[in-house]
Design a protein around this motif. Structure first.
Motif, PDB file in Angstrom:
ATOM      1  N   LEU A 141       6.523  52.049   9.572  1.00  0.00           N
ATOM      2  CA  LEU A 141       5.327  52.394   8.810  1.00  0.00           C
ATOM      3  C   LEU A 141       4.819  53.776   9.200  1.00  0.00           C
ATOM      4  O   LEU A 141       4.471  54.595   8.338  1.00  0.00           O
ATOM      5  N   TYR A 142       4.795  54.060  10.504  1.00  0.00           N
ATOM      6  CA  TYR A 142       4.319  55.367  10.977  1.00  0.00           C
ATOM      7  C   TYR A 142       5.281  56.492  10.597  1.00  0.00           C
ATOM      8  O   TYR A 142       4.855  57.628  10.391  1.00  0.00           O
ATOM      9  N   GLU A 143       6.556  56.184  10.541  1.00  0.00           N
ATOM     10  CA  GLU A 143       7.517  57.216  10.115  1.00  0.00           C
ATOM     11  C   GLU A 143       7.241  57.643   8.674  1.00  0.00           C
ATOM     12  O   GLU A 143       7.380  58.818   8.321  1.00  0.00           O
ATOM     13  N   LYS A 144       6.833  56.703   7.857  1.00  0.00           N
ATOM     14  CA  LYS A 144       6.568  56.992   6.446  1.00  0.00           C
ATOM     15  C   LYS A 144       5.179  57.584   6.244  1.00  0.00           C
ATOM     16  O   LYS A 144       4.974  58.452   5.386  1.00  0.00           O
ATOM     17  N   TYR A 145       4.199  57.101   7.056  1.00  0.00           N
ATOM     18  CA  TYR A 145       2.811  57.561   6.916  1.00  0.00           C
ATOM     19  C   TYR A 145       2.287  57.986   8.294  1.00  0.00           C
ATOM     20  O   TYR A 145       1.538  57.250   8.940  1.00  0.00           O
ATOM     21  N   PRO A 146       2.657  59.172   8.755  1.00  0.00           N
ATOM     22  CA  PRO A 146       2.302  59.601  10.115  1.00  0.00           C
ATOM     23  C   PRO A 146       0.811  59.796  10.349  1.00  0.00           C
ATOM     24  O   PRO A 146       0.359  59.813  11.495  1.00  0.00           O
ATOM     25  N   ASP A 147       0.011  59.930   9.271  1.00  0.00           N
ATOM     26  CA  ASP A 147      -1.424  60.138   9.429  1.00  0.00           C
ATOM     27  C   ASP A 147      -2.216  58.834   9.356  1.00  0.00           C
ATOM     28  O   ASP A 147      -3.453  58.855   9.381  1.00  0.00           O
ATOM     29  N   LEU A 148      -1.515  57.719   9.271  1.00  0.00           N
ATOM     30  CA  LEU A 148      -2.182  56.419   9.226  1.00  0.00           C
ATOM     31  C   LEU A 148      -2.492  55.954  10.646  1.00  0.00           C
ATOM     32  O   LEU A 148      -1.686  56.121  11.559  1.00  0.00           O
ATOM     33  N   LYS A 149      -3.662  55.394  10.826  1.00  0.00           N
ATOM     34  CA  LYS A 149      -4.055  54.835  12.126  1.00  0.00           C
ATOM     35  C   LYS A 149      -4.304  53.344  11.951  1.00  0.00           C
ATOM     36  O   LYS A 149      -5.202  52.945  11.213  1.00  0.00           O
ATOM     37  N   ILE A 150      -3.509  52.530  12.637  1.00  0.00           N
ATOM     38  CA  ILE A 150      -3.666  51.079  12.562  1.00  0.00           C
ATOM     39  C   ILE A 150      -4.493  50.596  13.744  1.00  0.00           C
ATOM     40  O   ILE A 150      -4.182  50.893  14.899  1.00  0.00           O
ATOM     41  N   ASP A 151      -5.554  49.876  13.464  1.00  0.00           N
ATOM     42  CA  ASP A 151      -6.323  49.190  14.502  1.00  0.00           C
ATOM     43  C   ASP A 151      -5.918  47.723  14.418  1.00  0.00           C
ATOM     44  O   ASP A 151      -6.383  46.985  13.554  1.00  0.00           O
ATOM     45  N   LEU A 152      -5.001  47.314  15.306  1.00  0.00           N
ATOM     46  CA  LEU A 152      -4.430  45.965  15.254  1.00  0.00           C
ATOM     47  C   LEU A 152      -5.265  45.036  16.129  1.00  0.00           C
ATOM     48  O   LEU A 152      -5.323  45.190  17.344  1.00  0.00           O
ATOM     49  N   HIS A 177      -7.649  48.990  -4.789  1.00  0.00           N
ATOM     50  CA  HIS A 177      -7.053  50.277  -5.127  1.00  0.00           C
ATOM     51  C   HIS A 177      -6.865  51.187  -3.910  1.00  0.00           C
ATOM     52  O   HIS A 177      -6.519  52.359  -4.072  1.00  0.00           O
ATOM     53  N   SER A 178      -7.089  50.648  -2.723  1.00  0.00           N
ATOM     54  CA  SER A 178      -6.923  51.454  -1.505  1.00  0.00           C
ATOM     55  C   SER A 178      -5.445  51.755  -1.270  1.00  0.00           C
ATOM     56  O   SER A 178      -4.613  50.849  -1.215  1.00  0.00           O
ATOM     57  N   LYS A 179      -5.123  53.014  -1.103  1.00  0.00           N
ATOM     58  CA  LYS A 179      -3.732  53.396  -0.871  1.00  0.00           C
ATOM     59  C   LYS A 179      -3.257  52.945   0.510  1.00  0.00           C
ATOM     60  O   LYS A 179      -2.079  52.661   0.708  1.00  0.00           O
ATOM     61  N   ARG A 180      -4.164  52.912   1.473  1.00  0.00           N
ATOM     62  CA  ARG A 180      -3.778  52.437   2.804  1.00  0.00           C
ATOM     63  C   ARG A 180      -3.395  50.960   2.770  1.00  0.00           C
ATOM     64  O   ARG A 180      -2.388  50.548   3.353  1.00  0.00           O
ATOM     65  N   VAL A 181      -4.213  50.178   2.097  1.00  0.00           N
ATOM     66  CA  VAL A 181      -3.918  48.746   1.990  1.00  0.00           C
ATOM     67  C   VAL A 181      -2.623  48.532   1.220  1.00  0.00           C
ATOM     68  O   VAL A 181      -1.774  47.720   1.621  1.00  0.00           O
ATOM     69  N   THR A 182      -2.452  49.254   0.126  1.00  0.00           N
ATOM     70  CA  THR A 182      -1.229  49.129  -0.669  1.00  0.00           C
ATOM     71  C   THR A 182       0.000  49.496   0.154  1.00  0.00           C
ATOM     72  O   THR A 182       1.023  48.806   0.108  1.00  0.00           O
ATOM     73  N   ALA A 183      -0.104  50.590   0.919  1.00  0.00           N
ATOM     74  CA  ALA A 183       1.029  51.020   1.749  1.00  0.00           C
ATOM     75  C   ALA A 183       1.367  49.961   2.788  1.00  0.00           C
ATOM     76  O   ALA A 183       2.545  49.652   3.015  1.00  0.00           O
ATOM     77  N   PHE A 184       0.339  49.387   3.413  1.00  0.00           N
ATOM     78  CA  PHE A 184       0.587  48.360   4.433  1.00  0.00           C
ATOM     79  C   PHE A 184       1.150  47.096   3.807  1.00  0.00           C
ATOM     80  O   PHE A 184       2.107  46.510   4.329  1.00  0.00           O
ATOM     81  N   ARG A 185       0.583  46.684   2.691  1.00  0.00           N
ATOM     82  CA  ARG A 185       1.075  45.478   2.009  1.00  0.00           C
ATOM     83  C   ARG A 185       2.543  45.632   1.614  1.00  0.00           C
ATOM     84  O   ARG A 185       3.360  44.733   1.849  1.00  0.00           O
ATOM     85  N   ASP A 186       2.896  46.774   1.030  1.00  0.00           N
ATOM     86  CA  ASP A 186       4.279  46.998   0.606  1.00  0.00           C
ATOM     87  C   ASP A 186       5.225  47.043   1.806  1.00  0.00           C
ATOM     88  O   ASP A 186       6.355  46.539   1.741  1.00  0.00           O
ATOM     89  N   PHE A 187       4.756  47.653   2.898  1.00  0.00           N
ATOM     90  CA  PHE A 187       5.561  47.708   4.121  1.00  0.00           C
ATOM     91  C   PHE A 187       5.860  46.299   4.639  1.00  0.00           C
ATOM     92  O   PHE A 187       7.007  45.967   4.961  1.00  0.00           O
ATOM     93  N   VAL A 188       4.830  45.455   4.708  1.00  0.00           N
ATOM     94  CA  VAL A 188       5.019  44.087   5.213  1.00  0.00           C
ATOM     95  C   VAL A 188       5.965  43.313   4.294  1.00  0.00           C
ATOM     96  O   VAL A 188       6.863  42.597   4.768  1.00  0.00           O
ATOM     97  N   GLN A 189       5.789  43.452   2.984  1.00  0.00           N
ATOM     98  CA  GLN A 189       6.668  42.741   2.053  1.00  0.00           C
ATOM     99  C   GLN A 189       8.115  43.197   2.199  1.00  0.00           C
ATOM    100  O   GLN A 189       9.041  42.367   2.197  1.00  0.00           O
ATOM    101  N   ASP A 190       8.331  44.503   2.361  1.00  0.00           N
ATOM    102  CA  ASP A 190       9.688  45.013   2.547  1.00  0.00           C
ATOM    103  C   ASP A 190      10.309  44.462   3.830  1.00  0.00           C
ATOM    104  O   ASP A 190      11.496  44.109   3.859  1.00  0.00           O
ATOM    105  N   GLU A 191       9.503  44.392   4.888  1.00  0.00           N
ATOM    106  CA  GLU A 191      10.009  43.869   6.161  1.00  0.00           C
ATOM    107  C   GLU A 191      10.299  42.371   6.076  1.00  0.00           C
ATOM    108  O   GLU A 191      11.240  41.876   6.701  1.00  0.00           O
TER     109      GLU A 191
END
Length: 301
Positions: A113-124, A273-287
């Motif tokens: 996920l970080y390789e694709k979106y290096p400016d994303l910050k995940i608070d897990l 419509h959040s792009k961050r949420v969409t990016a994370f959702r798509d990443f999880v589904q792909d994984e």
């Protein structure tokens, strides 16, 4: 209250220095000092103790800093959401899930996920309790049951089962059980039935504990159970999603498993419509898809 003065106060409190705050704000030290004095006069209190080594907040300063820190965080979050909804994927995304899934499945995959979106910050946030998404305790949740909160978009990702595993070294030393009755000569490693866990996993553990098991170890999360299994301590009750990343562990008593446990991803309707949420959702589904392909290739059920 003047926001400019609060903004300057926050920068000074954060830096612990008029000079450093001035550099960050592109203001002179004297200008910063004047604003702080004006704020102290307006509040009729002292916000900083002056020392040769820098500035230290007074008790009143600590109270104000807590408030400005919350304000800055909310403004940064709002700014990120505005940009995020219109342009690129960046900024903070608060994700909550269980300790087991977060440590054993999600965290090891975040590199992609970080390789694709290096400016994303995940608070897990790894929590067994369910955080309130509509109240924005988190942005996205991955849970082992369907969320019951209103105004959520939810998607079922997959199903998992709790099964029994052991290391080859443990089985070589202690033998492979062929029935539940054989567990009496083995050490069972599992979550304590009284700890927070999915009901299907709890039901399986309760069933196993009805047998005359000689010795055991209970841990309050699956990561601890896995570590004990890898250390050749006994037979562990673990979710089946660990198999892909730990292929050396051996499934024990293949006919014994929990009922299906559904895994859901959910987020508030307002983040549709959040792009961050969409990016994370798509990443999880792909994984998840890659995970299924890998398990199929390994011949796992």
């Amino acid at each position: 209250m003047d926001w400019d003065k609060l903004r300057i106060f926050h920068a000074v409190a954060d830096a612990g220095s008029l000079t450093h705050a001035g550099d960050a704000l592109h203001l002179s030290q004297s200008a910063v000092s004047r604003q702080i004095r004006a704020l102290e006069e307006a509040l009729d209190t002292t916000l900083f103790h002056r020392h040769a080594r820098g500035l230290i907040l007074t008790e009143q300063g600590e109270l104000l800093f807590d408030a400005t820190a919350s304000m800055v965080k909310r403004i940064d979050s709002a700014t990120a959401r505005i940009r995020d909804s219109e342009e690129e994927v960046f900024g903070e995304l608060k994700v909550t899930t269980t300790h087991g899934f977060g440590v054993l499945w999600l965290a090891p995959r975040l590199t992609k996920l970080y390789e694709k979106y290096p400016d994303l910050k995940i608070d897990l946030m790894l929590e067994e309790r369910v955080l309130d998404l509509p109240m924005r305790e988190a942005d996205v949740a991955i849970r082992m049951k369907e969320p019951s909160q209103a105004d959520l978009i939810r998607k079922r990702l997959m199903s998992i089962r709790m099964r029994m595993y052991a290391s080859p070294a443990y089985l070589e030393a202690n033998g492979l059980p062929e029935s539940l009755e054989d567990l009496s000569s083995h050490r069972l490693i599992c979550q304590n039935p009284n700890s927070a866990q999915v009901l299907s996993g709890k039901a399986l553990v309760q069933k196993l504990l009805t047998y005359d098991i000689r010795t055991g170890l209970t841990v309050n999360n699956y990561f601890g159970v896995l570590q004990a299994v890898i250390a050749n301590l006994g037979i562990g009750v673990l979710p089946d999603y660990i198999i892909e990343d730990f292929p050396h562990v051996v499934r024990v008593l293949p006919d014994v498993e929990s009922n299906e446990v559904p895994v859901f991803l959910a987020y508030p309707e307002e983040l549709r419509h959040s792009k961050r949420v969409t990016a994370f959702r798509d990443f999880v589904q792909d994984e998840i898809f890659a995970h299924r392909r890998q398990l199929k290739a390994m011949g796992a059920d």
